[in-house]
Design a protein around this motif. Sequence first.
Motif, PDB file in Angstrom:
ATOM      1  N   GLN A   1     -67.237  97.588  42.381  1.00 41.06           N
ATOM      2  CA  GLN A   1     -67.502  97.695  40.945  1.00 41.06           C
ATOM      3  C   GLN A   1     -66.573  96.828  40.099  1.00 41.06           C
ATOM      4  OE1 GLN A   1     -67.372 101.913  40.496  1.00 41.06           O
ATOM      5  NE2 GLN A   1     -69.310 102.185  40.586  1.00 41.06           N
TER       6      GLN A   1
ATOM      7  N   LEU B   1     -67.881  93.515  37.865  1.00 38.10           N
ATOM      8  CA  LEU B   1     -67.386  93.048  36.491  1.00 38.10           C
ATOM      9  C   LEU B   1     -66.703  92.077  36.095  1.00 38.10           C
ATOM     10  CD1 LEU B   1     -66.486  96.869  35.157  1.00 38.10           C
ATOM     11  CD2 LEU B   1     -68.610  95.282  35.093  1.00 38.10           C
ATOM     12  N   ALA B   2     -65.964  91.540  37.334  1.00 37.02           N
ATOM     13  CA  ALA B   2     -65.064  90.176  37.230  1.00 37.02           C
ATOM     14  C   ALA B   2     -66.105  89.069  37.536  1.00 37.02           C
ATOM     15  CB  ALA B   2     -63.968  90.179  38.441  1.00 37.02           C
TER      16      ALA B   2
ATOM     17  N   MET C   1     -69.146  89.088  36.385  1.00 42.40           N
ATOM     18  CA  MET C   1     -69.955  89.061  35.120  1.00 42.40           C
ATOM     19  C   MET C   1     -69.102  88.385  33.988  1.00 42.40           C
ATOM     20  SD  MET C   1     -71.977  92.673  34.484  1.00 42.40           S
ATOM     21  CE  MET C   1     -73.108  93.507  35.558  1.00 42.40           C
ATOM     22  N   ALA C   2     -67.834  88.801  33.708  1.00 39.42           N
ATOM     23  CA  ALA C   2     -66.881  88.013  33.049  1.00 39.42           C
ATOM     24  C   ALA C   2     -66.640  86.552  33.174  1.00 39.42           C
ATOM     25  CB  ALA C   2     -65.261  88.720  33.054  1.00 39.42           C
TER      26      ALA C   2
ATOM     27  N   ALA D   1     -72.940  96.274  30.136  1.00 45.91           N
ATOM     28  CA  ALA D   1     -72.152  95.857  31.172  1.00 45.91           C
ATOM     29  C   ALA D   1     -71.330  94.580  30.835  1.00 45.91           C
ATOM     30  CB  ALA D   1     -73.238  95.662  32.477  1.00 45.91           C
ATOM     31  N   LEU D   2     -71.771  93.870  30.467  1.00 48.87           N
ATOM     32  CA  LEU D   2     -71.073  92.640  30.147  1.00 48.87           C
ATOM     33  C   LEU D   2     -69.833  92.871  29.100  1.00 48.87           C
ATOM     34  CD1 LEU D   2     -70.311  89.604  30.413  1.00 48.87           C
ATOM     35  CD2 LEU D   2     -71.934  89.015  28.466  1.00 48.87           C
TER      36      LEU D   2
ATOM     37  N   ALA E   1     -67.528  94.471  31.200  1.00 46.87           N
ATOM     38  CA  ALA E   1     -66.494  93.609  31.947  1.00 46.87           C
ATOM     39  C   ALA E   1     -65.461  92.754  30.999  1.00 46.87           C
ATOM     40  CB  ALA E   1     -67.713  92.651  32.612  1.00 46.87           C
TER      41      ALA E   1
ATOM     42  N   THR F   1     -61.387  93.258  32.113  1.00 46.31           N
ATOM     43  CA  THR F   1     -60.738  91.886  32.506  1.00 46.31           C
ATOM     44  C   THR F   1     -59.966  91.265  31.741  1.00 46.31           C
ATOM     45  OG1 THR F   1     -62.641  90.476  32.027  1.00 46.31           O
ATOM     46  CG2 THR F   1     -62.620  91.550  34.336  1.00 46.31           C
TER      47      THR F   1
ATOM     48  N   HIS G   1     -58.731  97.276  35.085  1.00 42.43           N
ATOM     49  CA  HIS G   1     -59.358  96.676  35.936  1.00 42.43           C
ATOM     50  C   HIS G   1     -58.590  96.783  37.138  1.00 42.43           C
ATOM     51  CE1 HIS G   1     -61.031  92.734  37.904  1.00 42.43           C
ATOM     52  NE2 HIS G   1     -62.207  93.546  37.715  1.00 42.43           N
TER      53      HIS G   1
ATOM     54  N   VAL H   1     -66.373 103.162  37.125  1.00 43.73           N
ATOM     55  CA  VAL H   1     -67.082 102.640  35.965  1.00 43.73           C
ATOM     56  C   VAL H   1     -66.913 103.691  34.966  1.00 43.73           C
ATOM     57  CG1 VAL H   1     -69.168 101.973  35.169  1.00 43.73           C
ATOM     58  CG2 VAL H   1     -68.180 100.791  37.025  1.00 43.73           C
TER      59      VAL H   1
END
Length: 427
Positions: free
Chosen positions: A60, A64-65, A67-68, A110-111, A114, A118, A125, A135
Amino acid sequence: MGSPSFEHVIERQGLPEGLAEFPPGPELAARLATIDRSRLNGHDLVVLLQARSRQAAHEQAQVLADMAELAHCPPGHSDSPAARTPGVDEFAVDEIRAALCLTRTAADAALTLALDVTGRLPRVHAGMLAGAVDVPRARVFARETRALPTATARSVVDEVIDDAPTLTTGQLAARLRSLAITADPTSADRRRQASLARRRIFSALDPDGTVTLAGFRLPTDRAAVAAARIDDLARAAKRAGDSRTMDQLRADTFLDLLEGAAAAGTPGGRGGVELRVALTTLMGLSDQPGELAGWGPVVAEVAREVAERQRRSPWRVSVYDRTGRLVHHGPVRRRPSTADAEFVKARDRTCRAPGCRMPAHQSDLDHTQPYSEGGPSDPGNLGVLCRHDHRLKGEGGWRLRQISDGVFAWRSRQGHTYLVPPDPQPP
């Protein structure tokens, strides 16, 4: 669900050596892929569940990484160079929405998470990469620190991050909220006042023909007293022999009070609210947050308002030493005949089962070693358990020891031990 009426025995498979402590990553993923869960006993399945949860949290964190990183990519195609923009692309969320088949709201949430973990909260993170923070917990960290300056938010995270794996999301939120109020009480009170200005009543017809009626953003002191009043009336009706469930009684009492109907045979006066607050806060000498049992941390001003509303009610005082250990609990005006019971409820504050937050005043007082087996009726052998967890100990096959006053060790049916230390005490 009832107990199985028979057991189907198959040849047992052992777990890979060291799986319980193995860190998440490609090697753990490879080990997990070789395990046949149908050949594990219950004890080993718990170890497998924990290992797979660590691996899931790690993955997870990687999602997220990703997405970022994607949020800083300019428009391109399959042969474009690996370029990045300094700012977040406005339409990155739409790429995520389409790629993962999400609603725009879900993709935006979600973004946002993220970018938060991060960038603003790197230790959260890192905890995810290590398999210690999933999460749901990451969302709690982000939500409860969102209004704080970055440096303050990180310092609050630093105080809790190591305990996060052993806290439920509710426990984690309460800890973070209290720390956030302490770190920035003025900002917390501004947020409360802004939210209070948007208070409202909501009503809507449900799909099954019933109605939902609720109040939003209500003043904490008044809402807590009102909820306690409803609970008192409902419990009095139950004691008088009413056959309705407690939830039904609370709902019907709620409507009776709004309609102006008299509740015959029920106690008068206001409902009592359990308030935990430093004396210096009550005196206006500090702005340390208080805590309402069953509600959570509140800013100092709310604690003082609750105290004022209960000024004519009976009071009991709890005194803690500098380490947070309860050294005295009792009424201001007279000593109760159930001193030990009151002491234990004040010491434990909530049900002592793993992850349970049921307030002590809604729970049972349990002899850790049963009285019928020689267990004494003193604080070292007494603890607060909600009705479900009282049955978990008595009927569910779990075993309980109190290894020191207020420190409980549970042994599950699958042979795992879970330690429940005392809840953090108010400052």
